[in-house]
Write a protein that holds these residues in place. Structure first.
Motif, PDB file in Angstrom:
ATOM      1  N   ARG A  91      -2.555  16.844  -0.637  1.00 49.46           N
ATOM      2  CA  ARG A  91      -3.440  15.996  -0.369  1.00 49.46           C
ATOM      3  C   ARG A  91      -2.829  15.313   1.116  1.00 49.46           C
ATOM      4  O   ARG A  91      -1.652  15.182   1.301  1.00 49.46           O
ATOM      5  CB  ARG A  91      -3.735  14.854  -1.283  1.00 49.46           C
ATOM      6  N   VAL A  92      -4.087  14.837   1.986  1.00 49.02           N
ATOM      7  CA  VAL A  92      -3.825  13.925   2.941  1.00 49.02           C
ATOM      8  C   VAL A  92      -4.076  12.408   2.414  1.00 49.02           C
ATOM      9  O   VAL A  92      -4.926  12.079   2.298  1.00 49.02           O
ATOM     10  CB  VAL A  92      -4.553  14.155   4.046  1.00 49.02           C
ATOM     11  N   ALA A  93      -2.812  11.609   2.479  1.00 49.68           N
ATOM     12  CA  ALA A  93      -2.989  10.300   2.298  1.00 49.68           C
ATOM     13  C   ALA A  93      -3.163   9.229   3.485  1.00 49.68           C
ATOM     14  O   ALA A  93      -2.214   9.210   4.500  1.00 49.68           O
ATOM     15  CB  ALA A  93      -1.509   9.876   1.363  1.00 49.68           C
ATOM     16  N   VAL A  94      -4.369   8.868   3.520  1.00 48.91           N
ATOM     17  CA  VAL A  94      -4.556   7.888   4.570  1.00 48.91           C
ATOM     18  C   VAL A  94      -4.256   6.481   4.125  1.00 48.91           C
ATOM     19  O   VAL A  94      -4.843   5.881   3.103  1.00 48.91           O
ATOM     20  CB  VAL A  94      -6.057   8.046   5.260  1.00 48.91           C
ATOM     21  N   PRO A 145      -8.494  14.235   1.806  1.00 57.25           N
ATOM     22  CA  PRO A 145      -7.776  13.133   2.035  1.00 57.25           C
ATOM     23  C   PRO A 145      -8.183  12.148   0.815  1.00 57.25           C
ATOM     24  O   PRO A 145      -9.101  12.202   0.221  1.00 57.25           O
ATOM     25  CB  PRO A 145      -8.506  12.858   3.226  1.00 57.25           C
ATOM     26  N   ASN A 146      -7.326  10.853   0.873  1.00 59.02           N
ATOM     27  CA  ASN A 146      -7.704   9.601   0.108  1.00 59.02           C
ATOM     28  C   ASN A 146      -7.235   8.562   0.594  1.00 59.02           C
ATOM     29  O   ASN A 146      -6.300   8.959   1.888  1.00 59.02           O
ATOM     30  CB  ASN A 146      -7.260   9.912  -1.279  1.00 59.02           C
ATOM     31  N   LEU A 147      -7.598   7.490   0.422  1.00 58.95           N
ATOM     32  CA  LEU A 147      -7.426   6.345   0.778  1.00 58.95           C
ATOM     33  C   LEU A 147      -6.923   5.234   0.280  1.00 58.95           C
ATOM     34  O   LEU A 147      -7.158   4.917  -0.903  1.00 58.95           O
ATOM     35  CB  LEU A 147      -8.773   5.584   1.443  1.00 58.95           C
ATOM     36  N   THR A 148      -5.637   4.631   0.730  1.00 59.27           N
ATOM     37  CA  THR A 148      -5.258   3.405   0.084  1.00 59.27           C
ATOM     38  C   THR A 148      -5.106   2.250   1.090  1.00 59.27           C
ATOM     39  O   THR A 148      -4.406   2.397   2.385  1.00 59.27           O
ATOM     40  CB  THR A 148      -3.740   3.553   0.108  1.00 59.27           C
ATOM     41  N   VAL A 149      -5.831   1.019   0.870  1.00 57.00           N
ATOM     42  CA  VAL A 149      -5.560  -0.120   1.876  1.00 57.00           C
ATOM     43  C   VAL A 149      -4.824  -0.920   1.159  1.00 57.00           C
ATOM     44  O   VAL A 149      -4.890  -1.658   0.104  1.00 57.00           O
ATOM     45  CB  VAL A 149      -7.269  -0.752   2.005  1.00 57.00           C
ATOM     46  N   LEU A 150      -3.667  -1.333   1.938  1.00 56.84           N
ATOM     47  CA  LEU A 150      -2.565  -2.159   1.230  1.00 56.84           C
ATOM     48  C   LEU A 150      -2.846  -3.499   1.315  1.00 56.84           C
ATOM     49  O   LEU A 150      -2.624  -4.349   0.324  1.00 56.84           O
ATOM     50  CB  LEU A 150      -1.316  -1.965   2.197  1.00 56.84           C
ATOM     51  N   GLY A 151      -3.679  -4.195   2.374  1.00 55.84           N
ATOM     52  CA  GLY A 151      -3.932  -5.566   2.148  1.00 55.84           C
ATOM     53  C   GLY A 151      -3.024  -6.412   2.116  1.00 55.84           C
ATOM     54  O   GLY A 151      -2.055  -6.395   2.519  1.00 55.84           O
ATOM     55  N   TYR A 152      -3.372  -7.390   1.339  1.00 52.37           N
ATOM     56  CA  TYR A 152      -2.324  -8.800   1.355  1.00 52.37           C
ATOM     57  C   TYR A 152      -0.949  -8.588   0.841  1.00 52.37           C
ATOM     58  O   TYR A 152      -0.099  -9.375   1.137  1.00 52.37           O
ATOM     59  CB  TYR A 152      -3.006  -9.956   0.860  1.00 52.37           C
ATOM     60  N   VAL A 153      -0.772  -7.484   0.219  1.00 46.82           N
ATOM     61  CA  VAL A 153       0.687  -7.161  -0.242  1.00 46.82           C
ATOM     62  C   VAL A 153       1.500  -7.201   0.900  1.00 46.82           C
ATOM     63  O   VAL A 153       2.668  -7.414   0.630  1.00 46.82           O
ATOM     64  CB  VAL A 153       0.698  -5.859  -1.206  1.00 46.82           C
ATOM     65  N   GLN A 154       0.994  -6.823   2.059  1.00 46.20           N
ATOM     66  CA  GLN A 154       2.035  -6.866   3.307  1.00 46.20           C
ATOM     67  C   GLN A 154       2.446  -8.098   3.702  1.00 46.20           C
ATOM     68  O   GLN A 154       3.380  -8.275   4.333  1.00 46.20           O
ATOM     69  CB  GLN A 154       1.212  -6.200   4.370  1.00 46.20           C
ATOM     70  N   ARG A 155       1.906  -9.330   3.313  1.00 49.32           N
ATOM     71  CA  ARG A 155       2.275 -10.576   3.539  1.00 49.32           C
ATOM     72  C   ARG A 155       3.161 -11.241   2.573  1.00 49.32           C
ATOM     73  O   ARG A 155       3.802 -12.276   2.755  1.00 49.32           O
ATOM     74  CB  ARG A 155       1.111 -11.242   3.677  1.00 49.32           C
TER      75      ARG A 155
END
Length: 320
Positions: free
Chosen positions: A163-166, A243-253
């Motif tokens: 797959r394509v991971a976005v 393709p599928n989508l992952t939104v990382l969000g506030y884990v980055q902070r």
């Protein structure tokens, strides 16, 4: 002469803010200064939420994410009357100078107070790495490593399912996180606000890679460049790829600061206090050409450091 300083954190939290609070407090005490912590940033100056800080108060926080002083966004502080109320409260507390830890918006608040006569210095603390007057902001390295860890795990699934991971990451106005995480993870493509997004070219790039027997791909998207969902929809509608989508969000902070962020926070803190003691006010502490420097706000406005264009090209060359 400065005998007492205030310290606050403002805006979005960033790993290493606690290390900076600790550094400012303990180094200021070492220099013979008293320290007052302001709770919830500029909002705390209006609601009168403060507490004196000693060495023990900032113990056991260097490794913690977030900020022990809490943080908030205070739109009221854009108004001059509100700024004057905050200044009056600082004077009531007998605070002679203020250390602000935060991003561009936090620095604008510090500049406003400095124009009213309160000496300030700003320690850059934001994961986006996009502040004027510095090539590095506290929290950036930790955030990139957090994204990298997630991307590496997502790649396992992308490979297993062809797959394509976005992956959508933070970066409303700057693509530093996307670019550096993309480079470190071996992403096939990165989309950043600094470059126009051409989804047709992206699809051609991915299709070419798959013709070369690459069965899975990683695309890292800065939120300010495009919505991850739009990228996924375009790829799905214009290619045979999945393709599928992952939104990382506030884990980055969140999370403990990396070694680099904890070290830089301490060095920035020392420079901030030394600058105040030496009478160098109204400046941003920064890292420029590997030197920790204090740059006046007026000069810092002309010091903007863009993403590395060579790295941007290299990510895509190596990602084929």
């Amino acid at each position: 002469m400065i005998t007492k300083i205030g310290v606050l954190t403002s805006g979005g939290d960033a790993p290493g803010m606690n290390a900076a609070i600790r550094g400012v407090t303990r180094y200021a005490i070492q220099k013979g200064l008293a320290v007052e912590g302001i709770v919830r940033g500029y909002e705390g100056l209006l609601s009168h939420e403060t507490m004196p800080l000693n060495r023990r108060d900032v113990g056991e926080i260097i490794h913690r994410g977030g900020t022990m002083l809490r943080t908030a966004r205070c739109l009221e502080f854009l108004e001059t009357d509100t700024q004057k109320k905050a200044l009056d409260y600082l004077h009531k507390l007998e605070i002679d100078a203020l250390v602000v830890i935060g991003g561009d918006g936090s620095m604008r608040g510090a500049q406003a107070l400095s124009r009213l006569g309160m000496p300030t210095v700003t320690i850059p603390g934001t994961i986006d790495n996009d502040m004027m007057g510095t090539q590095y902001t506290v929290g950036f390295d930790t955030s990139v490593n957090t994204v990298l860890e997630s991307v590496n795990k997502i790649r396992d699934t992308a490979f297993s399912h062809d797959r394509v991971a976005v992956i959508e990451v933070m970066g409303r106005h700057a693509g530093f996180i996307a670019l550096h995480a993309g480079m470190a993870s071996g992403a096939e493509a990165v989309l950043v606000p600094e470059h126009p997004v051409d989804l047709q070219s992206l699809c051609e790039h991915l299709a070419e890679s798959h013709r070369m027997k690459k069965m899975s791909s990683i695309v890292v998207v800065a939120e300010g460049a495009a919505k991850g969902s739009d990228v996924v929809d375009y790829i799905r509608n214009h290619t045979y790829l999945e393709p599928n989508l992952t939104v990382l969000g506030y884990v980055q902070r969140g999370g403990s600061p990396s070694a680099y962020d904890a070290i830089i926070a301490g060095m920035f803190s020392q420079k901030a206090v030394d600058s105040l003691v030496a009478g160098t006010y109204n400046c941003v502490i920064g890292l420029i050409n590997n030197l920790v420097v204090a740059t006046p706000y007026t000069e810092a406005e002309n010091l903007r450091f863009p993403i590395d264009e060579n790295m941007y090209q290299l990510v895509h060359w190596l990602g084929r």
